[in-house]
Design an enzyme around this catalytic site. Structure first.
Site, PDB file in Angstrom:
ATOM      1  N   THR A  70       0.851  -1.186   0.000  1.00  0.00           N
ATOM      2  CA  THR A  70       0.000   0.000   0.000  1.00  0.00           C
ATOM      3  C   THR A  70       0.890   1.240   0.000  1.00  0.00           C
ATOM      4  OG1 THR A  70      -1.631  -1.225   1.265  1.00  0.00           O
ATOM      5  CG2 THR A  70      -1.777   1.156   1.380  1.00  0.00           C
ATOM      6  N   ARG A 110     -12.739  -8.447  -3.446  1.00  0.00           N
ATOM      7  CA  ARG A 110     -12.102  -8.450  -2.129  1.00  0.00           C
ATOM      8  C   ARG A 110     -11.793  -7.012  -1.699  1.00  0.00           C
ATOM      9  NH1 ARG A 110      -6.748  -6.553  -0.307  1.00  0.00           N
ATOM     10  NH2 ARG A 110      -6.232  -7.709   1.593  1.00  0.00           N
ATOM     11  N   ILE A 111     -12.051  -6.714  -0.439  1.00  0.00           N
ATOM     12  CA  ILE A 111     -11.773  -5.404   0.136  1.00  0.00           C
ATOM     13  C   ILE A 111     -10.747  -5.577   1.243  1.00  0.00           C
ATOM     14  CG2 ILE A 111     -12.748  -3.438   1.388  1.00  0.00           C
ATOM     15  CD1 ILE A 111     -15.440  -4.144   0.031  1.00  0.00           C
ATOM     16  N   GLY A 112      -9.726  -4.738   1.238  1.00  0.00           N
ATOM     17  CA  GLY A 112      -8.672  -4.841   2.233  1.00  0.00           C
ATOM     18  C   GLY A 112      -8.803  -3.834   3.353  1.00  0.00           C
ATOM     19  N   ASP A 113      -7.710  -3.631   4.070  1.00  0.00           N
ATOM     20  CA  ASP A 113      -7.720  -2.738   5.225  1.00  0.00           C
ATOM     21  C   ASP A 113      -7.665  -1.267   4.856  1.00  0.00           C
ATOM     22  OD1 ASP A 113      -4.897  -3.498   4.466  1.00  0.00           O
ATOM     23  OD2 ASP A 113      -4.490  -1.852   5.830  1.00  0.00           O
ATOM     24  N   THR A 123       0.392  -0.510   6.177  1.00  0.00           N
ATOM     25  CA  THR A 123       0.641  -1.279   4.963  1.00  0.00           C
ATOM     26  C   THR A 123       1.039  -2.695   5.366  1.00  0.00           C
ATOM     27  OG1 THR A 123       2.028  -1.462   2.976  1.00  0.00           O
ATOM     28  CG2 THR A 123       3.052  -0.475   4.906  1.00  0.00           C
ATOM     29  N   GLY A 124       0.783  -3.653   4.488  1.00  0.00           N
ATOM     30  CA  GLY A 124       1.136  -5.030   4.788  1.00  0.00           C
ATOM     31  C   GLY A 124       0.013  -5.976   4.413  1.00  0.00           C
ATOM     32  N   HIS A 125      -0.075  -7.102   5.118  1.00  0.00           N
ATOM     33  CA  HIS A 125      -1.096  -8.097   4.823  1.00  0.00           C
ATOM     34  C   HIS A 125      -2.445  -7.608   5.336  1.00  0.00           C
ATOM     35  CE1 HIS A 125      -3.170 -12.109   5.409  1.00  0.00           C
ATOM     36  NE2 HIS A 125      -2.901 -12.058   4.124  1.00  0.00           N
ATOM     37  N   GLY A 126      -3.334  -7.259   4.406  1.00  0.00           N
ATOM     38  CA  GLY A 126      -4.576  -6.587   4.752  1.00  0.00           C
ATOM     39  C   GLY A 126      -5.466  -7.349   5.698  1.00  0.00           C
TER      40      GLY A 126
END
Length: 320
Positions: free
Chosen positions: A180, A208-211, A231-234
Site C-alpha cells: 500500500t 475483495r476489500i482490504g484494510d 501497509t502489509g497483509h490486509g
C-alpha cells in the site's frame, strides 16, 4: 507547529531490483507534499498530493502499477481523513481510475457518507468528472508477471490465502502482497491528516476489500492524538485494527509515536503471523516508523532533513 510529512510506499518482500525505484518515488512524493506545507498549505492537501504522486508511479501498488485480481483486473481503494473534523472519505473496488485518493476526498467533501464502493463509487467518480481510463490502462507488465507467478503457485497446490505457514512464502513468491502507499502530515496549525491508497494483493478474489479503506485499520487521524497509515497483509491488519491500536497506545499509555508503532506492529505479527508496517505522527510532532515485513519503503521530511529507508535497521539522512 513545525510542518512534517511522512510517507510509506508499501511493506512486503520487495525484490532488490525494485528498491531504487521505490526510494526515488518516495523522495518525489515527499517533495510534492512538503512544498504544500512549506507554502502554508493544509495537511489534507499535502497528504493527497503525496499519495497522488505515488499513484502515478508504477513502482507502487496503486493507480498505475496496482496489483491484479484473479481476473487480471485492477481494483483500487483508498481512504483519507482529516484529524480536525474527523471527517473522512473511503472508496473501494474502483476500476480504471488513476487517483482513487482524490475520489475518496470527494466522498468526504461532497457527500453525507463516509464509504462508497463498487459500481456506486464508479458512478460517483463519473459525476465528479474523474477520468475513467480505457479498460486495462492501469495494468503493467510487472503486475502481469506477479499474477502469473501467483497462479503458478496455485497450480502447484499451494493455497496461500489461508495457510499461516505459507503466508511468508507467498510474500517471497509474489513480492506484491500488501504494498500500500500512504502519507501522514501535520501542518503549521497543528492539523493532522492521513491518506492511504492501494491495489490490494496479487491474485485476490474479485470484490475483495482490504484494510486500506477501513478507518482504524489502514487509516486514522485525530488532532488530539495523531495520525497513522498502515501497509502489509490486509487481512491481518483488519483483524488487528492496527492504526487504531497504535493511537490507543499513544493516548492511554502516553507512548511516543515510535514506541507505539513498534510495540503494536510487533504484537500484531506475534499474534497473527502476518507482517506489515505503519507510519505515525503524534500530536507533538514526533514521528514513528516500523515494519515486520522484510522491507518497507518510507521517508519523512522534518525541518531541513530528509530521512528515509527500506531495509530493516537502515536509515539514510540527507540535508535539504
Amino acid at each position: 507547529m513545525q510542518p512534517i510529512l511522512i510517507v510509506q510506499g508499501g511493506a512486503g518482500d520487495i525484490t532488490d531490483s525494485r528498491v531504487p525505484g521505490k526510494l526515488t518515488g518516495i523522495k518525489e512524493s515527499l517533495r510534492v507534499g512538503i512544498k504544500i506545507l512549506e507554502n502554508g498549505g493544509s495537511s489534507l492537501d499535502a497528504v493527497e498530493e503525496a499519495v497522488r504522486s505515488m499513484e502515478l508511479d508504477e513502482n507502487f501498488n496503486t493507480g498505475y502499477g496496482a496489483c491484479l485480481n484473479t481476473d487480471g483486473v485492477v481494483e483500487v481503494e483508498a481512504s483519507i481523513m482529516d484529524g480536525k473534523s474527523l471527517k473522512s472519505g473511503c472508496v473501494t473496488l474502483l476500476q480504471d481510475i488513476m487517483h482513487p485518493i482524490s475520489v475518496a476526498r470527494k466522498v468526504m467533501e461532497k457527500t453525507n457518507h463516509t464509504f462508497i464502493g463498487g459500481e456506486s463509487a464508479m458512478n460517483f467518480a463519473r459525476t465528479q468528472k474523474f477520468e475513467v481510463l480505457p479498460q486495462g490502462s492501469l495494468v503493467t507488465e510487472n503486475a502481469k508477471i506477479a499474477l502469473e507467478e501467483f497462479k503458478e503457485r496455485q497450480r502447484k497446490g499451494l493455497d496461500t490465502f489461508f495457510s499461516r505457514t505459507e503466508l511468508d512464502k507467498k510474500q517471497e513468491s509474489v513480492g506484491e502482497l500488501g504494498e500500500t502507499v500512504g502519507a501522514v502530515a501535520i501542518d503549521a496549525n497543528g492539523n493532522i491528516a492521513v491518506a492511504t491508497s492501494t491495489g490490494g494483493m496479487t491474485g485476490k478474489i474479485p470484490g475483495r476489500i482490504g484494510d486500506t479503506p477501513i478507518l482504524g485499520c489502514g487509516t486514522y487521524a485525530d488532532n488530539e492524538i495523531g495520525g497513522v497509515s498502515t501497509t502489509g497483509h490486509g487481512e491481518t491488519i483488519m483483524r488487528f485494527n492496527l492504526a487504531q491500536r497504535i493511537l490507543q497506545r499513544i493516548s492511554y499509555k502516553e507512548e511516543n509515536a515510535q514506541k507505539a508503532t513498534e510495540d503494536v506492529t510487533m504484537e500484531m505479527t506475534k499474534r497473527l503471523v502476518g507482517t506489515g508496517g505503519a507510519i505515525t505522527i503524534d500530536k507533538k510532532g514526533d514521528v514513528g516508523v516500523y515494519f515486520t515485513s522484510k522491507r518497507m519503503a518510507w521517508g519523512y521530511i522534518k525541518g531541513n532533513q530528509l530521512v528515509y529507508g527500506i531495509n530493516q535497521g537502515e536509515t539514510f539522512t540527507e540535508d535539504l
